[in-house]
Write an enzyme that holds these catalytic residues in place. Structure first.
Site, PDB file in Angstrom:
ATOM      1  N   HIS A   1       0.810  -1.209   0.000  1.00  0.00           N
ATOM      2  CA  HIS A   1       0.000   0.000   0.000  1.00  0.00           C
ATOM      3  C   HIS A   1       0.847   1.265   0.000  1.00  0.00           C
ATOM      4  O   HIS A   1       0.443   2.282  -0.575  1.00  0.00           O
ATOM      5  CB  HIS A   1      -0.970  -0.040   1.173  1.00  0.00           C
TER       6      HIS A   1
ATOM      7  N   SER B   1      -6.737  -2.295  -1.193  1.00  0.00           N
ATOM      8  CA  SER B   1      -6.208  -1.510  -2.302  1.00  0.00           C
ATOM      9  C   SER B   1      -7.291  -0.791  -3.107  1.00  0.00           C
ATOM     10  O   SER B   1      -7.060   0.354  -3.538  1.00  0.00           O
ATOM     11  CB  SER B   1      -5.331  -2.374  -3.207  1.00  0.00           C
TER      12      SER B   1
ATOM     13  N   ASP C   1      -2.370  -8.555  -7.505  1.00  0.00           N
ATOM     14  CA  ASP C   1      -2.082  -8.979  -6.126  1.00  0.00           C
ATOM     15  C   ASP C   1      -2.742 -10.335  -5.882  1.00  0.00           C
ATOM     16  O   ASP C   1      -3.741 -10.429  -5.159  1.00  0.00           O
ATOM     17  CB  ASP C   1      -2.607  -7.909  -5.159  1.00  0.00           C
TER      18      ASP C   1
ATOM     19  N   GLY D   1      -9.656 -11.651 -12.506  1.00  0.00           N
ATOM     20  CA  GLY D   1      -8.919 -10.432 -12.804  1.00  0.00           C
ATOM     21  C   GLY D   1      -7.950 -10.582 -13.951  1.00  0.00           C
ATOM     22  O   GLY D   1      -7.696  -9.616 -14.689  1.00  0.00           O
TER      23      GLY D   1
END
Length: 285
Positions: free
Chosen positions: A18, A99, A168, A143
């Site tokens: 982050h 995120s 991620d 994704g």
């Protein structure tokens, strides 16, 4: 898919990821043109550190809690801590931003964000979280497939020359996930060569990542930067000793900004033998 990020929210890997993501967002927002962000594994977007999952592992105590107690003065770390405070001002003292929340917090009204999540329950929570934000679209699905569907990014007549793709994955099967992530990065770069791509990855033993690093350096990007934080020596194959971020097409002077940030994270979060590195697998031209 059994992975739930709620067990790991706010740990040292989240802190690294982050800090880097917010620094990338600041670089994107420094220019007035609209930008695009794709989060391929968004999770639920917001977590509670007093929830059953987080309390079961206690990982946030050695991550965000430890960092807040020391509050390093590095600007990138301070930016991250300010974002966590902003999240808690909205959602309570035990909230922790995922995120997608951080992307929505850091980017602007003219920017567009797409967050993907494969697990149906997590995707529904993510969708409800951003139901009132017209900048954010949530896709319940794979994704990796979104890279093919959404790149190069456009929204109506708007085409985006700049932006970020964050990958991620859960790394439930590590070797297969590294291969899948590298394939996705290659596909994404071919479709959107000017985009910035950031991949988070776990580190157990650093030497085991040498094939991955060589493959990353060979991707069709202008540059490949690795940022790694080990919070303990990487001599145990049985635990995650640290994590890294691979940044392809990093913004100008991004490495210079991240070196003191990772040194600050190492000092704040590391045990004896901790280490941090920021170096080019392929330097920019």
């Amino acid at each position: 898919m059994n992975y739930r990020h709620a067990f790991h929210a706010g740990n040292h890997a989240d802190v690294l990821k982050h800090v880097v993501v917010l620094a990338l967002c600041e670089a994107l927002a420094a220019k007035p043109a609209p930008c695009f962000a794709l989060d391929t594994h968004g999770g639920r977007g917001l977590y509670r550190l007093d929830g059953e999952a987080a309390q079961k592992t206690g990982e946030a105590q050695d991550g965000i809690a430890r960092l807040q107690a020391q509050a390093p003065r590095d600007p990138a770390v301070q930016r991250y801590l300010a974002a966590v405070r902003a999240c808690r001002a909205q959602h309570g003292a035990q909230a922790y931003p995922g995120s997608p929340w951080l992307l929505a917090h850091a980017l602007r009204a003219q920017d567009r964000i797409v967050a993907c999540e494969l697990h149906p329950e997590e995707a529904q929570l993510l969708r409800s979280r951003f139901a009132g934000d017209p900048r954010v679209a949530v896709h319940a699905g794979d994704g990796y497939a979104a890279l093919k569907a959404l790149l190069p990014p456009r929204h109506g007549a708007q085409r985006y020359a700049r932006g970020l793709v964050l990958i991620d994955p859960p790394y439930e099967t590590q070797l297969a996930e590294f291969d899948a992530a590298l394939a996705a990065l290659r596909e994404g770069l071919l479709r959107w060569p000017q985009g910035t791509f950031a991949l988070w990855y776990p580190i157990k033993q650093g030497r085991a990542l040498q094939p991955f690093r060589r493959a990353a350096a060979a991707l069709p990007a202008k540059s490949a930067l690795r940022l790694e934080l080990l919070v303990r020596p990487d001599d145990s194959p049985l635990r995650m000793n640290g994590s890294g971020m691979l940044v392809l097409n990093a913004p100008w002077q991004f490495d210079a900004a991240m070196r003191p940030a990772l040194d600050a994270l190492r000092a704040a979060l590391g045990d004896a033998g901790a280490a941090a590195c920021v170096d080019w697998l392929r330097p920019p031209p």
